[in-house]
Design a protein around this motif. Sequence first.
Motif, PDB file in Angstrom:
ATOM      1  N   LEU A 171      -9.629   2.053  -1.243  1.00 21.10           N
ATOM      2  CA  LEU A 171      -8.837   1.496  -0.025  1.00 21.10           C
ATOM      3  C   LEU A 171      -7.812   2.693   0.340  1.00 21.10           C
ATOM      4  CD1 LEU A 171      -7.995  -0.787   1.547  1.00 21.10           C
ATOM      5  CD2 LEU A 171      -6.452  -1.702  -0.431  1.00 21.10           C
ATOM      6  N   GLN A 172      -7.264   3.425  -0.823  1.00 21.31           N
ATOM      7  CA  GLN A 172      -6.193   4.296  -0.356  1.00 21.31           C
ATOM      8  C   GLN A 172      -7.098   5.366   0.451  1.00 21.31           C
ATOM      9  OE1 GLN A 172      -5.262   5.156  -4.520  1.00 21.31           O
ATOM     10  NE2 GLN A 172      -3.235   4.283  -4.221  1.00 21.31           N
ATOM     11  N   LYS A 173      -8.117   5.688   0.153  1.00 18.86           N
ATOM     12  CA  LYS A 173      -8.966   6.694   0.941  1.00 18.86           C
ATOM     13  C   LYS A 173      -9.198   6.164   2.409  1.00 18.86           C
ATOM     14  CE  LYS A 173     -13.084   9.682   0.726  1.00 18.86           C
ATOM     15  NZ  LYS A 173     -14.140   9.946   0.104  1.00 18.86           N
ATOM     16  N   GLN A 174      -9.686   5.073   2.264  1.00 16.32           N
ATOM     17  CA  GLN A 174      -9.900   4.701   3.797  1.00 16.32           C
ATOM     18  C   GLN A 174      -8.333   4.291   4.582  1.00 16.32           C
ATOM     19  OE1 GLN A 174     -10.849   0.119   3.582  1.00 16.32           O
ATOM     20  NE2 GLN A 174     -11.398   0.255   5.839  1.00 16.32           N
ATOM     21  N   LEU A 175      -7.392   4.005   4.089  1.00 18.20           N
ATOM     22  CA  LEU A 175      -5.925   4.146   4.652  1.00 18.20           C
ATOM     23  C   LEU A 175      -5.609   5.377   5.043  1.00 18.20           C
ATOM     24  CD1 LEU A 175      -4.186   1.437   2.325  1.00 18.20           C
ATOM     25  CD2 LEU A 175      -4.883   1.032   4.696  1.00 18.20           C
ATOM     26  N   ALA A 176      -5.697   6.358   4.230  1.00 18.14           N
ATOM     27  CA  ALA A 176      -5.411   7.930   4.417  1.00 18.14           C
ATOM     28  C   ALA A 176      -6.055   8.401   5.701  1.00 18.14           C
ATOM     29  CB  ALA A 176      -5.622   8.605   3.151  1.00 18.14           C
ATOM     30  N   SER A 177      -7.352   7.921   5.758  1.00 18.03           N
ATOM     31  CA  SER A 177      -8.061   8.347   6.779  1.00 18.03           C
ATOM     32  C   SER A 177      -8.132   7.849   8.300  1.00 18.03           C
ATOM     33  CB  SER A 177      -9.659   8.342   6.484  1.00 18.03           C
ATOM     34  OG  SER A 177     -10.187   6.881   6.618  1.00 18.03           O
ATOM     35  N   GLN A 178      -7.165   6.776   8.414  1.00 22.86           N
ATOM     36  CA  GLN A 178      -6.732   6.083   9.662  1.00 22.86           C
ATOM     37  C   GLN A 178      -5.661   6.664  10.303  1.00 22.86           C
ATOM     38  OE1 GLN A 178      -5.841   2.040   8.473  1.00 22.86           O
ATOM     39  NE2 GLN A 178      -8.224   1.417   8.297  1.00 22.86           N
TER      40      GLN A 178
END
Length: 169
Positions: free
Chosen positions: A162-169
Motif C-alpha cells: 500500500l505504501q508503494k502504491q501511494l508513493a507512485s500516485q
Amino acid sequence: MDSLSDMLPADFECLGGAIEFADDIHEIFSNFGLVEGPDTSETLLLCNFMVCYSAPRGAKLVQQGEVGNYMFFLLTGHAELFIENDRGQPVSVDTIGSGAAVGGMSMIDHKPRTVSCVATEPVDLVVLSSHAFKDIMLTLPWLGNKLLMILLHSVSARLHALQKQLASQ
C-alpha cells in the motif's frame, strides 16, 4: 455459539476439514519467510482448527465494516480487495492469489474490517474462526505465536504494498 458455517456468506460451500489440504496449507505457511514457521506436524495440528470452503466467482469473501469473526488463507484462485471511498464507491487496492491471508487484523483487534474482498474467479479457502484462533492461543501458545507471526508478516506485506502504491500516485 454459532457454528462457523453460520458466520460465513451463504455461497461458501464446505469442502471439509483442513487436514485434507494440509500439504497445500503447509506450503502457504512456509512461504511467509519466517525464521521458524510451523513444521509439518505443527501444520497438521493447526489444520484441526480450520475448515476449507470454496466460493464462486463474484462471492464477497469479507465485507468492509463487518465484525471480523473469521479470517482465511486463499488456497486457489484470485480475489480483489476493495476499500469504499468517502462517496461510497469501491476502489480496488490489490489483487491477491494463493497464499494470501485476509481478515486477520480485524479478528485480532476486534475492529470492523477495513476492506472488502471479492472472488474474481472460483476460489478455495481455508477458514479460521476467531473462536478457534483463541483456542489455539490458549491451548497451544507456541503454535499460536507462530500463527501470529504469519499474520504479522501478511499485514506487514500488505502495508508495504500500500505504501508503494501511494508513493507512485
